[in-house]
Structures are given as structure tokens and as C-alpha cells.
Design a protein around this motif. Structure first.
Motif, mmCIF file in Angstrom:
data_model
loop_
_atom_site.group_PDB
_atom_site.id
_atom_site.type_symbol
_atom_site.label_atom_id
_atom_site.label_comp_id
_atom_site.label_asym_id
_atom_site.label_seq_id
_atom_site.Cartn_x
_atom_site.Cartn_y
_atom_site.Cartn_z
ATOM 1 N N ARG A 208 -20.889 35.414 -18.386
ATOM 2 C CA ARG A 208 -21.561 34.157 -18.012
ATOM 3 C C ARG A 208 -20.960 32.992 -18.789
ATOM 4 O O ARG A 208 -20.886 31.873 -18.288
ATOM 5 N N GLN A 225 -32.042 41.954 -10.064
ATOM 6 C CA GLN A 225 -31.258 43.052 -10.640
ATOM 7 C C GLN A 225 -32.216 44.139 -11.139
ATOM 8 O O GLN A 225 -33.387 43.888 -11.399
ATOM 9 N N LYS A 252 -23.203 49.188 -12.478
ATOM 10 C CA LYS A 252 -22.878 48.112 -13.407
ATOM 11 C C LYS A 252 -24.091 47.792 -14.253
ATOM 12 O O LYS A 252 -25.168 47.635 -13.677
ATOM 13 N N SER A 278 -18.211 42.714 -19.228
ATOM 14 C CA SER A 278 -17.711 41.853 -20.300
ATOM 15 C C SER A 278 -18.258 42.231 -21.670
ATOM 16 O O SER A 278 -17.513 42.267 -22.653
ATOM 17 N N TYR A 317 -11.520 44.675 -17.769
ATOM 18 C CA TYR A 317 -10.683 43.569 -18.237
ATOM 19 C C TYR A 317 -9.459 44.111 -18.969
ATOM 20 O O TYR A 317 -8.508 43.380 -19.206
HETATM 21 C C1 PBG Z 1 -23.120 38.171 -10.779
HETATM 22 C C2 PBG Z 1 -22.074 38.847 -11.586
HETATM 23 C C3 PBG Z 1 -22.266 39.355 -12.870
HETATM 24 C C4 PBG Z 1 -21.037 39.863 -13.304
HETATM 25 C C5 PBG Z 1 -20.121 39.694 -12.248
HETATM 26 N N1 PBG Z 1 -20.784 39.068 -11.181
HETATM 27 C C6 PBG Z 1 -23.471 39.502 -13.707
HETATM 28 C C7 PBG Z 1 -24.479 38.453 -13.796
HETATM 29 O O1 PBG Z 1 -24.207 37.327 -14.188
HETATM 30 O O2 PBG Z 1 -25.624 38.766 -13.519
HETATM 31 C C8 PBG Z 1 -20.804 40.458 -14.650
HETATM 32 C C9 PBG Z 1 -19.423 40.804 -15.009
HETATM 33 C C10 PBG Z 1 -19.231 41.081 -16.443
HETATM 34 O O3 PBG Z 1 -20.158 40.999 -17.289
HETATM 35 O O4 PBG Z 1 -18.084 41.391 -16.795
HETATM 36 N N2 PBG Z 1 -22.824 37.957 -9.468
#
Ligand code: PBG
Length: 328
Positions: A208, A225, A252, A278, A317
């Protein structure tokens, strides 16, 4: 089964060659999807402080990374857009801009690195000024009005040349609506990778930050979610998405949810992907940078764990790094 001392488990572990012979799980470059962050704002290009080793890329840099990934044998690349804040609004209108960052990135990749598969997210969070994945009516994320814009957005991405669209928004009914929209627009061969079991997780923090929604996000994403405590619900989500036409499903975050990956793979037997998100990658990288652990080994060990749990592919990544380590 024989017992010690007739049986000595350590016999097979004595040397590299015999460990190789009895290895049960293989991690190869063909299992990796390179996750990238792209930006349409020159001033935002460069390293993401909360995601060590990851940079926001302009399109020239993206093409260069895709080329490197393809030459290493990585099959696909996933794009996540950081959008200039001046283009964000309440209706996510930039998500419907056929000349926007993501469609342009897809066209560049398809023209210049045609051998790599291109996966793009379908969700509104990069484009809304409130950072949510759907449209808001008051304080509520409105499911049904979001579906229409998701479907139109997916068609724009398909038109630009996307090979796989990946709805990551967790709205109910989105897979069926996106499938119908793609088919009606003449894209029956574009695949859908559904973020079927996506949990409301603190592990998304650095992402984010990377795409610039951290400060904008109002509240949290728990009304769409999933609750991290639930397993059966994940299976239900997967069943629904497969029914609606998903070609592959994703879990995820990844590592804290290996049990979910394993259940899905064993119960449905469909292509099951995991996203090493991430926060997971940042933990690996920061431990390495601080000298607390060997981040190369952490990366390969965690990626192998996904394979052992039954995942067919992992979005990470660290795909380029892992690919190089696997070759060395
Ligand atoms: C939301 C989205 C998220 C990620 C990719 N697309 C999560 C979110 O903000 O709820 C997370 C990817 C990551 O953390 O590497 N569409």
C-alpha cells in the motif's frame, strides 16, 4: 518398517548428490511469477523504502526487467500500478482509461517482450481516492455497482493484450461477470486468475506504501477480504469462483496460509497459485539487510515451501533473484 540401527535416516543425507536423488519437491524458474510495481509519475520512480530491493518502475525500466525475467526463463510478470494521486477519484475513472498506465504497459510488453505472459490485477484500489477496492456508498463498499466497472476495466486490459486478468477485489460475483464481459467483447482466450482466498492481512502494508494507497485508505478491508481465522470459507470461495469460470485460483498472503494452499490443491486439484506478498518479502529482505538471517536462503526456502504445500506457481517480488540463485 525397519527400525534403528538397521534404518538410518541420515544415510541418504550424506552428500549433495544423494540428497538430490531423493528430493520430493523441486523449485524451478518455471514456478515463478515476477511481481512489479509500475508508476506513471516520474517523481515516484525509484526504491520503495518499505520494500527493500523493489523499485517503482517507469515503462522503459519495466521492459528491461521483463526482458531480464524472460531471459532467465520466468514465464510471467504481474503488474501493480502506482497512479499519480491527481488522477484518483471516488469513481476510479482512471481504471477505465484505455490510454492509462496499465494498458500502455501491457502494450509495451506485448510489443517488446512477447515471450513473457502478462498478468494484471482487476481491482479499483490503485485508482480510488479512498484506497478501497470497490466504489463507496457512504461508508459501505458497494458490491454490485463495483462489478460493472471491474468488468469494463477487465475488457480494457484484455484489449491492450493482457494474457491473464486477476480480480483481486473480493467482490461477490465478479468472476462470472468478468468472464461474461470478456467473452462478449471477443476475448474468450483471456484467462482469469482469481484471488479466490484473499485475507484481510497486515502483510499488505508495504504494497500500500508502494502504490500510494497507505495514507489514503479509510478504515480497513474486513468487509470484503476474508477473516484470517477461516479455512472452510476459503474452500467455498474457491468453489464459487471455479463455478463462475476461474482458470486458476490464488491464495494471498502466502506463507502464513500454506494450510489453505494445501487444502485447496488437494480438494480441487486445480492450478493453485500463492502470492508471497509485500510484507513477507520485506521481512525476508530486512532480516538480510540487518545481518539477522541469510535472505537468499530465506527466499529459496520459502518458495520451496509453497511448492511443497501444493502450489503450482508463486508470485514474488524476488523472482529475478530466485531465478539467478537457482541457476548458480
Ligand atoms: C488489492 C491488492 C492488494 C495487494 C495487491 N492488490 C492488497 C490490498 O491492498 O488489500 C497486495 C500485494 C502485496 O502486498 O504485495 N487489490
Amino acid at each position: 518398517m525397519s527400525q534403528f540401527p538397521q534404518l538410518r535416516m541420515r544415510r541418504k543425507r550424506q552428500s549433495a548428490w544423494s540428497r538430490d536423488l531423493v528430493r520430493e519437491t523441486r523449485l524451478t524458474v518455471a514456478d515463478l511469477v515476477l511481481t512489479t510495481v509500475i508508476t506513471d509519475s516520474e517523481s515516484a520512480e525509484g526504491p520503495v523504502p518499505s520494500l527493500p530491493g523493489v523499485a517503482r518502475l517507469g515503462l522503459d525500466a519495466l521492459v528491461a526487467q521483463a526482458r531480464e525475467a524472460a531471459s532467465l526463463g520466468i514465464p510471467a510478470i504481474a503488474l501493480f500500478p502506482h497512479i499519480d494521486p491527481s488522477k484518483k477519484d471516488g469513481s476510479a475513472s482512471e481504471a477505465l482509461n484505455a490510454d492509462g498506465l496499465v494498458p500502455n504497459a501491457i502494450r509495451r510488453l506485448k510489443a517488446e517482450v512477447p515471450e513473457i505472459g502478462v498478468i494484471v490485477d482487476v481491482a479499483l484500489d490503485p485508482f480510488t481516492d479512498h484506497g478501497h477496492d470497490g466504489l463507496m456508498q457512504g461508508d459501505v463498499i458497494d458490491n454490485d455497482s463495483t462489478l460493472d466497472i471491474l468488468a469494463r476495466g477487465a475488457v480494457i486490459l484484455a484489449e491492450a493484450g493482457a494474457d491473464i486478468v486477476a480480480p483481486s477485489d473480493m467482490m461477490d460475483g465478479r468472476i462470472g461477470i468478468v468472464r461474461d464481459a470478456l467473452d462478449e467483447a471477443g476475448h474468450p482466450d483471456v484467462m482469469i486468475l482469481s484471488y479466490a482466498a484473499k485475507y484481510a492481512s497486515a502483510f499488505y502494508g508495504p504494497y500500500r506504501d508502494a502504490i500510494g494507497t497507505a495514507s489514503a485508505l479509510r478504515g480497513d478491508k474486513r468487509t470484503y477480504q476474508m477473516d484470517p481465522a477461516n479455512t472452510e470459507e476459503a474452500l467455498h470461495e474457491v468453489a464459487m469462483d471455479l463455478n463462475e469460470g476461474a482458470d486458476m485460483v490464488m491464495v494471498k498472503p502466502g506463507l502464513p496460509y500454506l494450510d489453505i494452499c494445501h487444502r485447496i490443491k488437494t480438494e480441487f486439484g486445480v492450478p493453485t497459485f500463492a502470492f508471497q506478498v509485500s510484507g513477507e518479502y520485506a521481512m525476508i529482505q530486512s532480516a538480510g539487510e540487518n545481518g539477522w538471517a541469510d535472505s537468499d536462503r530465506l527466499l529459496l526456502e520459502t518458495l520451496t515451501a509453497f511448492r511443497r504445500a501444493g502450489c503450482d506457481a508463486v508470485l514474488t517480488y524476488g523472482a529475478i533473484r530466485a531465478a539467478k540463485l537457482l541457476k548458480s
